[in-house]
Write an enzyme that holds these catalytic residues in place. Structure first.
Site, PDB file in Angstrom:
ATOM      1  N   GLY A  77      88.426  39.156  38.482  1.00 46.82           N
ATOM      2  CA  GLY A  77      87.678  40.372  38.225  1.00 46.82           C
ATOM      3  C   GLY A  77      86.776  40.760  39.372  1.00 46.82           C
ATOM      4  N   GLY A  79      83.106  43.077  39.957  1.00 47.42           N
ATOM      5  CA  GLY A  79      81.998  43.770  39.341  1.00 47.42           C
ATOM      6  C   GLY A  79      81.172  44.497  40.378  1.00 47.42           C
ATOM      7  N   SER A  81      78.391  43.661  41.623  1.00 44.04           N
ATOM      8  CA  SER A  81      77.687  42.816  42.584  1.00 44.04           C
ATOM      9  C   SER A  81      78.551  41.765  43.241  1.00 44.04           C
ATOM     10  CB  SER A  81      76.492  42.125  41.901  1.00 44.04           C
ATOM     11  OG  SER A  81      76.927  41.333  40.808  1.00 44.04           O
ATOM     12  N   VAL A  84      84.863  37.853  41.163  1.00 43.67           N
ATOM     13  CA  VAL A  84      84.882  36.685  40.290  1.00 43.67           C
ATOM     14  C   VAL A  84      86.241  36.005  40.396  1.00 43.67           C
ATOM     15  CG1 VAL A  84      84.524  35.815  37.955  1.00 43.67           C
ATOM     16  CG2 VAL A  84      83.299  37.865  38.724  1.00 43.67           C
ATOM     17  N   LYS A  97      81.489  33.513  40.825  1.00 42.38           N
ATOM     18  CA  LYS A  97      81.192  34.865  41.299  1.00 42.38           C
ATOM     19  C   LYS A  97      80.562  34.777  42.677  1.00 42.38           C
ATOM     20  CE  LYS A  97      78.717  39.089  39.918  1.00 42.38           C
ATOM     21  NZ  LYS A  97      77.930  39.729  38.844  1.00 42.38           N
ATOM     22  N   ASP A 183      74.622  47.849  32.090  1.00 42.97           N
ATOM     23  CA  ASP A 183      76.013  48.141  32.458  1.00 42.97           C
ATOM     24  C   ASP A 183      76.943  47.660  31.356  1.00 42.97           C
ATOM     25  OD1 ASP A 183      78.060  49.157  34.015  1.00 42.97           O
ATOM     26  OD2 ASP A 183      78.311  47.326  35.188  1.00 42.97           O
TER      27      ASP A 183
END
Length: 327
Positions: A77, A79, A81, A84, A97, A183
């Site tokens: 994934g 995101g 910031s 991941v 992450k 979020d």
């Protein structure tokens, strides 16, 4: 190091998997097509347990990238910031992450600080934080399951309400610890194998116990699920932003789309000005229940923040009451 991380192609694993579990390659290809990754596809079919999968990975070691105490082998994934990855630390699989290099490390540290003080079954658990090879990282528990963005919708009303209530419980706890997610959206709610929702990605979360880092006019969140006030200024956003987002997620689960289904921010703004339009009918839902659901949406999705539920606890009480009418 970051550029060398890449997902192992399923085709590369097929010969190794067949060697370990003695399966037919053509059958295995069909099994793999049913899952988002080799381990998901096979474990869902009862073909392979995780210890065997780790054995397979050890034989595929050229495709694994070491990173400190972690063996990184699959991107799962991206995101706001960071990126991941699925990784192994000792005998445990974790979600690793890594901070996007263009972001300020202080924000990443703040995300770690907030996660570190959150201990709730509905929130992903922080296991480790640090910096290695110039990259800041967080290691959290790995949630084996799909996000609400990846499930087939619409859902029947009962499980949709159950999921919203479970997310609400996690939010009530987080708000009690001074953390506003900011979020909240289907992609940031994962459903594990026990069907327990878990909140992830606190990269944009607001810490009420610290000085704000958000620029006054910075856009924070994902427009389709963000409270309207977040589209203009994030500085004064409070718990009612998460109230809005939870109402929008419930709308996604029940009707299969966000409450204001615009493709762009430019298209979204006129829809917000027009306001939420109650649904006259919902397939499979009795009229009085539809009225109750519309009443909840009108009070969660109001553009006027002062007309919303004052907090998630108040919204939660309304959701539980509506759920009780279905029993």
């Amino acid at each position: 190091m970051l550029t060398s991380l890449q997902r192992i192609r399923e085709g590369e694993l097929i010969p190794i998997l067949c060697k370990v579990i003695g399966c037919d390659g053509r059958q295995l290809e069909q099994v793999l097509r049913h899952g988002g990754s080799p381990v998901d596809g096979l474990t869902q079919q009862g073909e392979l347990d995780r210890s065997t999968y780790r054995k397979v990975l050890s034989q595929a070691r050229p495709a694994i990238v070491p990173f400190g105490p972690f063996e990184v082998y699959e991107e799962i994934g991206r995101g706001v910031s960071g990126v991941v990855y699925r990784a192994i630390a000792g005998s445990m699989e974790v979600a690793l992450k890594l901070l996007r290099t263009e972001l300020v490390p202080d924000r990443f540290a703040r995300e770690a600080d907030m996660l570190g003080r959150l201990d709730h079954p509905g929130i992903v658990r922080l296991l480790q934080r640090g910096k290695r090879e110039g990259a800041h990282y967080l290691a959290t528990e790995l949630v084996d399951g799909a996000s609400l963005a990846d499930v087939q919708v619409p859902w029947p009303l009962e499980p949709a309400l159950d999921a919203a209530i479970a997310v609400g419980e996690a939010l009530i706890y987080a708000h009690g610890q001074g953390v506003i997610h900011r979020d909240l959206k289907p992609a940031n709610v994962l459903i594990n194998r026990q069907r327990q929702p878990k909140l992830v990605d606190f990269g944009l979360a607001k810490d009420l116990h610290a000085e704000t880092m958000t620029r006054t006019h910075a856009l924070v969140g994902s427009p389709a699920y963000s409270a309207p006030e977040q589209l203009t200024s994030a500085r004064n956003v409070d718990a009612r932003a998460d109230v809005y987002a939870l109402g929008a997620i419930l709308h996604w689960l029940v009707l299969g789309q966000p409450p204001f289904p615009a493709e762009t921010l430019r298209d979204l703004l006129p829809q917000l000005r027009a306001g939420f339009q109650p649904r006259a009918a919902i397939p499979g839902v009795a009229g009085p229940v539809v009225e109750g659901l519309n009443a909840i949406w009108l009070q969660t999705l109001s553009v006027d923040i002062n007309l919303r539920f004052t907090d998630v606890s108040t919204l939660q009480a309304a959701l539980v009451a509506l759920r009780g009418r279905l029993a």
